[in-house]
Design a protein around this motif. Structure first.
Motif, PDB file in Angstrom:
ATOM      1  N   ALA A  77      76.230  35.389  60.042  1.00  0.00           N
ATOM      2  CA  ALA A  77      77.437  34.561  60.101  1.00  0.00           C
ATOM      3  C   ALA A  77      77.163  33.240  59.400  1.00  0.00           C
ATOM      4  O   ALA A  77      76.095  32.635  59.576  1.00  0.00           O
ATOM      5  CB  ALA A  77      77.863  34.316  61.540  1.00  0.00           C
ATOM      6  N   VAL A  78      78.129  32.783  58.601  1.00  0.00           N
ATOM      7  CA  VAL A  78      78.003  31.540  57.858  1.00  0.00           C
ATOM      8  C   VAL A  78      79.241  30.696  58.138  1.00  0.00           C
ATOM      9  O   VAL A  78      80.357  31.220  58.255  1.00  0.00           O
ATOM     10  CB  VAL A  78      77.889  31.804  56.338  1.00  0.00           C
ATOM     11  CG1 VAL A  78      77.554  30.512  55.595  1.00  0.00           C
ATOM     12  CG2 VAL A  78      76.840  32.868  56.048  1.00  0.00           C
ATOM     13  N   LEU A  79      79.050  29.392  58.241  1.00  0.00           N
ATOM     14  CA  LEU A  79      80.162  28.473  58.475  1.00  0.00           C
ATOM     15  C   LEU A  79      80.614  27.845  57.159  1.00  0.00           C
ATOM     16  O   LEU A  79      79.834  27.675  56.228  1.00  0.00           O
ATOM     17  CB  LEU A  79      79.749  27.364  59.444  1.00  0.00           C
ATOM     18  CG  LEU A  79      79.136  27.786  60.781  1.00  0.00           C
ATOM     19  CD1 LEU A  79      78.871  26.556  61.645  1.00  0.00           C
ATOM     20  CD2 LEU A  79      80.020  28.773  61.504  1.00  0.00           C
ATOM     21  N   LEU A 110      91.297  26.127  52.220  1.00  0.00           N
ATOM     22  CA  LEU A 110      90.638  25.949  50.928  1.00  0.00           C
ATOM     23  C   LEU A 110      89.199  26.438  50.953  1.00  0.00           C
ATOM     24  O   LEU A 110      88.729  27.063  49.991  1.00  0.00           O
ATOM     25  CB  LEU A 110      90.699  24.486  50.508  1.00  0.00           C
ATOM     26  CG  LEU A 110      92.096  23.954  50.155  1.00  0.00           C
ATOM     27  CD1 LEU A 110      92.049  22.448  49.928  1.00  0.00           C
ATOM     28  CD2 LEU A 110      92.656  24.654  48.928  1.00  0.00           C
ATOM     29  N   SER A 111      88.465  26.183  52.032  1.00  0.00           N
ATOM     30  CA  SER A 111      87.073  26.626  52.081  1.00  0.00           C
ATOM     31  C   SER A 111      86.988  28.147  52.165  1.00  0.00           C
ATOM     32  O   SER A 111      86.158  28.769  51.490  1.00  0.00           O
ATOM     33  CB  SER A 111      86.342  25.990  53.268  1.00  0.00           C
ATOM     34  OG  SER A 111      86.892  26.414  54.505  1.00  0.00           O
ATOM     35  N   GLY A 112      87.840  28.755  52.979  1.00  0.00           N
ATOM     36  CA  GLY A 112      87.822  30.211  53.103  1.00  0.00           C
ATOM     37  C   GLY A 112      88.216  30.900  51.813  1.00  0.00           C
ATOM     38  O   GLY A 112      87.629  31.918  51.434  1.00  0.00           O
ATOM     39  N   LEU A 113      89.211  30.355  51.114  1.00  0.00           N
ATOM     40  CA  LEU A 113      89.637  30.960  49.857  1.00  0.00           C
ATOM     41  C   LEU A 113      88.591  30.771  48.769  1.00  0.00           C
ATOM     42  O   LEU A 113      88.368  31.670  47.945  1.00  0.00           O
ATOM     43  CB  LEU A 113      90.974  30.365  49.431  1.00  0.00           C
ATOM     44  CG  LEU A 113      92.153  30.732  50.351  1.00  0.00           C
ATOM     45  CD1 LEU A 113      93.375  29.891  50.012  1.00  0.00           C
ATOM     46  CD2 LEU A 113      92.487  32.221  50.263  1.00  0.00           C
ATOM     47  N   VAL A 151      80.132  37.630  58.128  1.00  0.00           N
ATOM     48  CA  VAL A 151      81.369  36.914  58.425  1.00  0.00           C
ATOM     49  C   VAL A 151      81.215  35.455  58.010  1.00  0.00           C
ATOM     50  O   VAL A 151      80.137  34.863  58.133  1.00  0.00           O
ATOM     51  CB  VAL A 151      81.726  37.021  59.927  1.00  0.00           C
ATOM     52  CG1 VAL A 151      80.667  36.387  60.809  1.00  0.00           C
ATOM     53  CG2 VAL A 151      83.087  36.404  60.224  1.00  0.00           C
ATOM     54  N   VAL A 152      82.300  34.895  57.464  1.00  0.00           N
ATOM     55  CA  VAL A 152      82.380  33.468  57.164  1.00  0.00           C
ATOM     56  C   VAL A 152      83.430  32.871  58.085  1.00  0.00           C
ATOM     57  O   VAL A 152      84.585  33.307  58.083  1.00  0.00           O
ATOM     58  CB  VAL A 152      82.771  33.214  55.694  1.00  0.00           C
ATOM     59  CG1 VAL A 152      82.938  31.711  55.435  1.00  0.00           C
ATOM     60  CG2 VAL A 152      81.721  33.791  54.750  1.00  0.00           C
ATOM     61  N   LEU A 153      83.033  31.884  58.879  1.00  0.00           N
ATOM     62  CA  LEU A 153      83.930  31.240  59.835  1.00  0.00           C
ATOM     63  C   LEU A 153      84.300  29.854  59.324  1.00  0.00           C
ATOM     64  O   LEU A 153      83.427  29.012  59.112  1.00  0.00           O
ATOM     65  CB  LEU A 153      83.261  31.117  61.203  1.00  0.00           C
ATOM     66  CG  LEU A 153      82.858  32.424  61.892  1.00  0.00           C
ATOM     67  CD1 LEU A 153      82.032  32.133  63.142  1.00  0.00           C
ATOM     68  CD2 LEU A 153      84.076  33.243  62.255  1.00  0.00           C
ATOM     69  N   THR A 154      85.600  29.599  59.150  1.00  0.00           N
ATOM     70  CA  THR A 154      86.048  28.302  58.639  1.00  0.00           C
ATOM     71  C   THR A 154      86.798  27.495  59.694  1.00  0.00           C
ATOM     72  O   THR A 154      87.417  26.489  59.370  1.00  0.00           O
ATOM     73  CB  THR A 154      86.959  28.487  57.405  1.00  0.00           C
ATOM     74  OG1 THR A 154      88.215  29.035  57.812  1.00  0.00           O
ATOM     75  CG2 THR A 154      86.307  29.398  56.384  1.00  0.00           C
ATOM     76  N   THR A 155      86.753  27.922  60.935  1.00  0.00           N
ATOM     77  CA  THR A 155      87.436  27.212  62.014  1.00  0.00           C
ATOM     78  C   THR A 155      86.698  25.920  62.339  1.00  0.00           C
ATOM     79  O   THR A 155      85.579  25.690  61.863  1.00  0.00           O
ATOM     80  CB  THR A 155      87.479  28.095  63.263  1.00  0.00           C
ATOM     81  OG1 THR A 155      86.133  28.425  63.647  1.00  0.00           O
ATOM     82  CG2 THR A 155      88.235  29.382  63.011  1.00  0.00           C
ATOM     83  N   VAL A 174      86.265  36.945  56.108  1.00  0.00           N
ATOM     84  CA  VAL A 174      86.421  35.490  56.080  1.00  0.00           C
ATOM     85  C   VAL A 174      87.509  35.127  57.079  1.00  0.00           C
ATOM     86  O   VAL A 174      88.640  35.612  56.980  1.00  0.00           O
ATOM     87  CB  VAL A 174      86.792  34.990  54.674  1.00  0.00           C
ATOM     88  CG1 VAL A 174      87.060  33.482  54.689  1.00  0.00           C
ATOM     89  CG2 VAL A 174      85.681  35.329  53.682  1.00  0.00           C
ATOM     90  N   VAL A 175      87.171  34.293  58.049  1.00  0.00           N
ATOM     91  CA  VAL A 175      88.120  33.879  59.068  1.00  0.00           C
ATOM     92  C   VAL A 175      88.717  32.535  58.653  1.00  0.00           C
ATOM     93  O   VAL A 175      88.045  31.505  58.674  1.00  0.00           O
ATOM     94  CB  VAL A 175      87.444  33.771  60.449  1.00  0.00           C
ATOM     95  CG1 VAL A 175      88.446  33.280  61.498  1.00  0.00           C
ATOM     96  CG2 VAL A 175      86.867  35.124  60.865  1.00  0.00           C
ATOM     97  N   GLY A 176      89.970  32.565  58.224  1.00  0.00           N
ATOM     98  CA  GLY A 176      90.669  31.352  57.806  1.00  0.00           C
ATOM     99  C   GLY A 176      90.945  31.341  56.318  1.00  0.00           C
ATOM    100  O   GLY A 176      90.024  31.486  55.503  1.00  0.00           O
TER     101      GLY A 176
END
Length: 521
Positions: A463-465, A19-22, A279-283, A14-16
């Motif tokens: 990959a998921v946003l 709140l969304s990443g956690l 991978v989860v990208l929260t950028t 998880v990148v970031g």
């Protein structure tokens, strides 16, 4: 069935650590995944960060917490409870609204208290109208939540359901301002139940009536404050995730993603290479698309919400007319929204949000001192002044805001400031927020629901946003949901809470904390 990530998904990066990443991390852990979180800052929170100004503890992001059950759902995924980790204090009133004509209204979430307040403020007809409006907001929320907010979409066809017809029957596809006007005659009252559309970047006159669901969260479901500040929420989420087995690596910036065909095989930071199965990208969206090397095609360029100038001020005094949250409305209304979303100019007659967290938690400032957060909406840098212009404009606009606050009754506010931090669109841009706004992509019709940038990107299968730029959108509740929805794309579904939930009591005069000396009004 909605699409999910194919193949092996045992280890997710998880990148970031916002709140969304956690939230994604907790839901992934609960579904049995191994999770590594990479965060460029030295602490969790993302936009919900923390700044220490010589003992004044500042929340750098959101100050309003609604729908805490959505955060609790993330804790429940790993068998924990939000309320065991964070003390939530219900706010009474949720807001205080002050108007240019000198009148004031306390916004209560208890229906009887609010009906009595509306009767005092605007008379019997609007008190009855408030009850009807509240009932409509509750129906609107029930229809929208399960099918349109807490939902992944693969195409606009996902809208086709009985709930769509029910939403249309409720007037959800009309305009917000006229719909609220059906229930309330007093123009000042209509503002209280429609200003929330600015959160999603659309004026009330142009926003879909469906976005009254935000007014439901603010004025019906309740507003809370975590003891220790808003940053206490992501801090507790990060601690709980670590306790459940997540690896959290702070102070690392992601530089690139390694891939094999359509699969991401590793996340590379400025310090290490982390192999992964998904991978989860929260950028912000442009950053995520840049890392993926893929930018989805859209018929029109994405439009961004207005930005905000924020002055964090630690002071040696305060003012009795302020509640925890005070909305100071200017006389202008429609012109204000035109300036923010069409002409790109600063508000000529500003409406401001003033938050005084020390009303509820005096420990956020040194003894005998007070903390004030003054937010002035402003155009983003695509429409209004660019980042370079804000170098000179920022200090001048700060002075204008303080003069205006002095005129509105906060006499001597500039002289009372001991510590301060000024945040402008240039600041937001330096933090990587596109168009110099922390509020991301606006919620116009073509950027809402299935038309909003999706959390799956064509050409990359694992990959998921997550975050405010993707589904379901902007705001603490929806960002928490975006993490849950991102996890569901990997795990294949929602995990139901397995422990009993015991939410805090709804905000009423009886269960709210006793006012401190500085909060009594």
């Amino acid at each position: 069935m909605t699409r999910t990530v194919p193949g092996r998904t045992d280890h997710v990066v998880v990148v970031g650590a916002g709140l969304s990443g956690l939230a994604a991390t907790l839901h992934l852990l609960g579904a049995g995944r191994r999770v590594t979180v990479v965060e460029r800052e030295a602490l969790p929170g993302g936009r919900a960060g923390r700044l220490d100004m010589a003992g004044y503890l500042v929340d750098t992001g959101p100050t309003v917490l609604t729908m805490p059950d959505l955060a609790d759902e993330a804790f429940a995924a790993v068998g924990a409870r939000l309320y065991d980790h964070v003390e939530l204090i219900p706010l009474h009133p949720a807001y205080r609204a002050r108007f240019a004509d000198g009148s004031a209204l306390d916004v209560h979430t208890d229906p009887d208290a609010m009906e009595a307040e509306v009767h005092r403020f605007a008379g019997a007809a609007d008190a009855l109208g408030y009850r009807r409006l509240r009932a409509w907001l509750e129906r609107l929320y029930r229809v929208q939540m399960r099918r349109f907010i807490d939902a992944n979409f693969d195409s606009p066809l996902g809208l086709l359901s009985g709930d769509l017809a029910r939403l249309a029957a409720l007037g959800g596809f009309g305009r917000l301002d006229p719909r609220v006007g059906r229930y309330l005659r007093d123009e000042r009252l209509r503002r209280v139940f429609s200003f929330q559309s600015l959160y999603v970047g659309v004026p009330p006159a142009r926003a879909l009536a469906a976005y009254a669901v935000i007014a439901y969260m603010d004025t019906v479901a309740g507003v809370y404050f975590p003891r220790g500040g808003m940053h206490a929420l992501p801090r507790a989420m990060a601690d709980t995730a670590a306790g459940a087995g997540a690896e959290l690596r702070y102070g690392q910036r992601v530089t690139r993603l390694e891939r094999s065909g359509e699969r991401i095989t590793a996340v590379v930071t400025d310090q290490e290479r982390i192999a992964c199965d998904a991978v989860v990208l929260t950028t912000d969206l442009p950053v995520a698309y840049g890392l993926l090397g893929r930018t989805p095609r859209r018929p029109a360029r994405l439009r961004h919400s207005p930005s905000a100038v924020v002055l964090h001020a630690g002071t040696d005094r305060t003012w009795d007319q302020l509640a925890h949250h005070t909305i100071s409305f200017g006389a202008a209304w429609s012109r204000t929204f035109d300036e923010l979303t069409r002409t790109g100019s600063l508000m000529s007659d500003p409406s401001l949000l003033i938050t005084r967290p020390t009303t509820t938690d005096p420990s956020l400032a040194p003894a005998g001192r007070h903390l004030h957060y003054i937010l002035a909406p402003c155009p983003n840098t695509e429409l209004g002044p660019d980042t370079r212009a804000w170098e000179d404009l920022g200090p001048r606009y700060r002075a204008e805001l303080l003069r205006e606050l002095h005129r509105r009754g906060l006499d001597g506010i500039e002289a009372a400031i001991e510590q301060e931090c000024l945040v402008t669109p240039a600041t937001w841009r330096s933090l990587g927020h596109t168009a110099g706004t922390p509020f991301s992509v606006s919620h116009t019709f073509t950027q809402t629901g299935p038309f909003r940038p999706r959390n799956l990107v064509r050409g990359t299968e694992n990959a998921v946003l997550a975050g405010c730029g993707t589904t379901p959108g902007v705001g603490v509740p929806t960002v928490l949901l975006s993490g849950k929805l991102a996890a569901a794309r990997i795990t294949g579904g929602h995990r139901r809470p397995t422990v009993s939930r015991r939410p805090p009591p709804a905000p009423t005069a009886e269960n709210s904390p006793a006012p401190t000396e500085e909060s009594a009004a």
